[in-house]
Design an enzyme around this catalytic site. Structure first.
Site, short mmCIF file in Angstrom:
data_model
loop_
_atom_site.label_atom_id
_atom_site.label_comp_id
_atom_site.label_asym_id
_atom_site.label_seq_id
_atom_site.Cartn_x
_atom_site.Cartn_y
_atom_site.Cartn_z
N CYS A 1 0.84 -1.20 0.00
CA CYS A 1 0.00 0.00 0.00
C CYS A 1 0.87 1.25 0.00
O CYS A 1 0.65 2.18 -0.78
CB CYS A 1 -0.91 -0.03 1.22
SG CYS A 1 -2.07 1.35 1.31
N CYS A 2 1.92 1.26 0.86
CA CYS A 2 2.83 2.42 0.90
C CYS A 2 3.56 2.58 -0.43
O CYS A 2 3.82 3.70 -0.88
CB CYS A 2 3.86 2.26 2.02
SG CYS A 2 3.25 2.68 3.67
N CYS B 1 -1.16 8.12 7.80
CA CYS B 1 -2.49 7.79 7.29
C CYS B 1 -3.37 7.27 8.44
O CYS B 1 -2.88 6.60 9.36
CB CYS B 1 -2.37 6.71 6.23
SG CYS B 1 -1.51 7.23 4.74
N CYS C 1 -3.40 3.56 9.69
CA CYS C 1 -2.11 3.05 10.20
C CYS C 1 -1.56 3.91 11.33
O CYS C 1 -0.36 3.85 11.64
CB CYS C 1 -1.10 2.99 9.06
SG CYS C 1 -1.69 2.01 7.67
N CYS D 1 7.72 3.87 6.07
CA CYS D 1 6.91 3.62 4.88
C CYS D 1 7.71 3.26 3.64
O CYS D 1 7.14 2.83 2.65
CB CYS D 1 6.01 4.81 4.59
SG CYS D 1 6.91 6.22 3.96
S1 SF4 Z 1 0.55 4.48 5.81
FE1 SF4 Z 1 -1.05 2.87 5.66
S2 SF4 Z 1 -2.73 3.70 4.42
FE2 SF4 Z 1 -0.91 5.04 4.18
S3 SF4 Z 1 0.04 4.34 2.34
FE3 SF4 Z 1 1.06 3.24 4.02
S4 SF4 Z 1 -0.11 1.32 4.38
FE4 SF4 Z 1 -1.33 2.68 3.04
#
Ligand code: SF4
Length: 265
Positions: A131-132, A216, A219, A242
């Site tokens: 996701c990151c 985010c 998280c 991240c």
């Molecule tokens: S912090 Fe969490 S929601 Fe944001 S990009 Fe990374 S995994 Fe995705």
């Protein structure tokens, strides 16, 4: 010809930075005041085209204020992941307005990749690294292609993964030889707090609710008093950063460098 002139002239003629340049800059500015260093770097274009990378998190106002006092036209890159707290987006707009920042750039994920790899929007729940990668790492890498250097707000006290970071390092996320500048790396929590009070900078609204480190919303968790401020990030996962920062170096000769740092943001 000084080290500074040599470095600046080489940027003007094409190539970016080497590890030796980072070492020289660390030595050149050793003991220099943060504002003095930023003024020299920005006004003399020692680092070429520079952007600030800001999360508009708990202490972001300090770096943004410092840079705005020197040059409010420096581009500010914000990773608009689509997963931020609404409070963060409002705070971003408040700070941009208050500090007179002229060039906010919201970096969004590639829509096609998002549709393909995170259609549900829940990738954070089963693959936070992936996701990151989609929402932070790739958009930032793309945006930074146009810059010679980036300025970050990282501080040594934030986490053990940051305790040895130098003021200047080479960004190793690609092979562009981009410089990474960490003006606040040696600032203490007390100095940050004093600077905020002296300049009457507005706090991120979630700090008072128990979030000392804000990313985010899915998280980011509240942190108990006395805990590592970043322990509320990716709680329950073996993940502390991240991935937009990767192993760096200290300001000694490369043969004496410590082992690589964990990726940090
Ligand atoms: S912090 Fe969490 S929601 Fe944001 S990009 Fe990374 S995994 Fe995705």
């Amino acid at each position: 010809m000084t080290d500074a002139t040599r470095i600046r002239d080489r940027i003007d003629t094409g190539p970016r930075f080497s590890e030796a340049d980072a070492v020289r800059l660390n030595r050149l500015f050793r003991g220099a005041d943060t504002t003095e260093m930023l003024e020299t770097m920005l006004k003399e274009r020692m680092a070429g085209d520079v952007a600030i990378v800001s999360s508009f998190g708990a202490e972001s106002a300090v770096l943004l204020h410092l840079v705005s006092q020197v040059d409010p036209t420096v581009p500010v890159l914000f990773l608009e992941t689509g997963k931020h707290f609404p409070e963060t987006l409002a705070y971003r707009d408040q700070l941009v307005d208050r500090l007179g920042l002229k060039d906010l750039r919201n970096l969004t994920p590639d829509a096609e990749e998002l549709a393909k790899k995170d259609e549900s929007g829940l990738r954070w729940s089963y693959d936070p690294d992936g996701c990151c990668e989609i929402r932070k790492v790739k958009p930032l890498a793309k945006a930074l292609l146009g810059f010679d250097a980036s300025i970050t707000g990282r501080k040594a006290f934030q986490a053990s993964t940051r305790s040895s970071l130098p003021r200047f390092e080479i960004d190793t996320t690609d092979e562009q030889g981009r410089l990474k500048i960490n003006p606040l790396i040696d600032w203490s929590p007390e100095r940050i707090a004093a600077y905020i009070a002296e300049h009457d900078l507005p706090p991120h609204p979630l700090v008072a609710e128990g979030y000392p480190s804000i990313g985010c919303s899915p998280c980011t968790s509240k942190v108990a008093p006395g805990e590592d401020p970043r322990s509320g990030r990716w709680k329950g996962w073996d993940k502390t950063e991240c991935g937009i920062h990767v192993p760096g170096q200290d300001d000694g000769p490369s043969s004496e460098l410590p082992p690589g740092f964990d990726p940090v943001f």
